[in-house]
Design a protein around this motif. Sequence first.
Motif, short mmCIF file in Angstrom:
data_model
loop_
_atom_site.label_atom_id
_atom_site.label_comp_id
_atom_site.label_asym_id
_atom_site.label_seq_id
_atom_site.Cartn_x
_atom_site.Cartn_y
_atom_site.Cartn_z
N THR A 105 6.29 9.50 1.03
CA THR A 105 4.96 9.13 0.53
C THR A 105 4.75 9.72 -0.85
O THR A 105 5.54 10.55 -1.32
N GLY A 106 3.66 9.32 -1.50
CA GLY A 106 3.30 9.88 -2.80
C GLY A 106 2.16 10.86 -2.65
O GLY A 106 1.22 10.63 -1.89
N VAL A 107 2.25 11.97 -3.36
CA VAL A 107 1.21 13.00 -3.37
C VAL A 107 0.62 13.06 -4.78
O VAL A 107 1.37 13.06 -5.77
N ALA A 108 -0.70 13.10 -4.88
CA ALA A 108 -1.36 13.11 -6.19
C ALA A 108 -0.88 14.27 -7.04
O ALA A 108 -0.70 15.39 -6.56
N ASP A 109 -0.67 13.96 -8.32
CA ASP A 109 -0.18 14.97 -9.27
C ASP A 109 -0.77 14.67 -10.64
O ASP A 109 -0.72 13.53 -11.11
N ASP A 110 -1.34 15.71 -11.28
CA ASP A 110 -2.01 15.52 -12.58
C ASP A 110 -1.05 15.03 -13.66
O ASP A 110 -1.41 14.19 -14.49
N ALA A 111 0.16 15.54 -13.66
CA ALA A 111 1.11 15.21 -14.73
C ALA A 111 1.79 13.86 -14.50
O ALA A 111 2.00 13.09 -15.44
N ASP B 41 0.81 -1.22 0.00
CA ASP B 41 0.00 0.00 0.00
C ASP B 41 0.84 1.27 0.00
O ASP B 41 0.31 2.36 -0.26
N ASP B 42 2.14 1.15 0.33
CA ASP B 42 2.97 2.35 0.43
C ASP B 42 3.75 2.67 -0.84
O ASP B 42 4.40 3.72 -0.92
N MET B 43 3.73 1.80 -1.84
CA MET B 43 4.50 2.02 -3.06
C MET B 43 4.03 3.28 -3.79
O MET B 43 2.84 3.59 -3.83
N ILE B 44 4.96 4.00 -4.37
CA ILE B 44 4.67 5.25 -5.09
C ILE B 44 4.78 5.00 -6.59
O ILE B 44 5.77 4.42 -7.06
N LYS B 45 3.80 5.45 -7.35
CA LYS B 45 3.82 5.33 -8.81
C LYS B 45 3.90 6.74 -9.40
O LYS B 45 2.95 7.51 -9.32
N SER B 46 5.06 7.05 -9.98
CA SER B 46 5.31 8.41 -10.49
C SER B 46 5.89 8.36 -11.89
O SER B 46 6.95 7.75 -12.11
#
Length: 554
Positions: free
Chosen positions: A480-486, A449-454
């Motif tokens: 952590t990952g923060v939501a980003d449109d790009a 659940d902690d993995m970041i997809k960027s």
Amino acid sequence: MMFQKYVKGNSDYNNYQELKDNFSIAIPENFNFAYDVVDEYARTEPDRTALVWCDDKGQEQTFSFQDLKTASDKTANFLLGQGIRKGDAVMLILRRRYEFWYFMLALHKIGAIAVPATNLLLKSDIEYRTNAAAIKMIVSFDDRELQNQIDLARDGSPTVERLVTVEGTREGWLSFEEIYPTLSPDFSRPQGEGATANDDIMLLYFTSGTSGYPKMVQHNFTYPLGHIVTARYWQKVVDGGLHLTLAETGWAKAVWGKIYGQWLAGSAVFAYDMVTFVPARLLEKMAKYKVTTFCAPPTVYRYLVRQDFTKHDLSSLVHCTTAGEALNGEIYNRFLEKTGIKMKEGYGQTELTLTIGNFDGMEPKPGSMGKPAPGYTIDIVDSEGASCKAEEVGEIVIRLDKGRPFGMFAGYYKDEQRTQEAFMGGLYHTGDMAYRDEDGYFWFVGRIDDMIKSAGYRISPFEVESTLMQHPAVLECAVTGVADDARNQVVKATIVVAPGYEESHQLSQELQEFAKKETAAYKAPRLIEFVKELPKTISGKIRHVAIRNQDKRK
């Protein structure tokens, strides 16, 4: 040594592969650790040291196995006198008080279920646990705030019939300290229906999940035998030595290092009942009592390596291990410089015994968990369940086609759905992500659940955290990952600065540049937030989900 009677064939191995291929445990019928190990020591070596205990008040006591047999027999009579019977659940909130060992062994002897818990619990935590496990008795040490919380939870805990304080007195509570001298030391092993069987529930642990209600992990009476590997082959405890695992008794890590495997392998246990963790004082205790083997989470080592080791005689210390979170390579190197000891990392869960570790004949790779422990068939699988190639990240699973590993949990208590989900497809799913290198060493990546997809990349929070932790200004860090449109998500680092450093825009930029130099640029945090403390579970694990939820609300 006691453990040899429970090992099939040879018990000494020259290298890891020989250990992995040949080690096996002979599990007798109706094994009961309290009778078959502790009482057996009391019969054959009554004066052998079992437990060395001290606290911050200057109190200290040493217990032989005969002492613990007598104490556990008296405590078993106390429990029976208060209506506790085979199958009843008793919660133990005893921090590192020596009475923990009295009650654990006594509960094993009568076949009741021990439910260790931390003294950090609040009213709502206690109510949830007492109702979920049908707790019949709560035993705690004399801590006003803790016992206030227990009293507040009493009305919402209808199954609780008795409250017991092991020291002092309290209105409405039984005083174990007052009753103990009156108890008979004569207690016979129950026979017939009163006897314990291997499949009976012996222990219940509430996991400290980073989201949702804790699960109840149940272990049966064969569980202690699984910790022969933990103590003998990973912690490398010394026959006649003194082992210290720092964990408070409310956590499963305590039974990894404070009772079962250590006594089976012939080592005494050292218990330091500290109220607060003071690194210099811990080193003083280790030197004074001549601790031979030591185990603690990486966070503890991070504080210890800041100390002046020349002030403490640690010449008795021969082996050190770490688990509970992945090890930062910088801490490994600094500890090696100060002690000459190559720390051995390991991996496991409340549900398991030592599952992956660094063993004899293996050269530790700083930051690697090591290789699969004897009895465990480990794989890394992708989202479709296929085995991953070397260096490919996937979930750690345990294959069960050759049988269940010794010491593995018996399922989640009263939760068949969660049990079935955990064992889906003939595998045990750990929920942890890792990869295996070309040499077969496993490397922790993070919780699923902690993995970041960027921007098409899968980024391990732990990898970025490990990089940032190498900077002297960083005391603690959560990525952590923060939501980003790009990019779908961008990497964010939430940081607690070390003493002597100040939060500033300049430090933020310095940390970002540092990360870019030490790891791939796409992994470097684009956002940095300084905080005074990180959100954590009761057991001290960082709650990445809490940081993510907080960011969503901004």
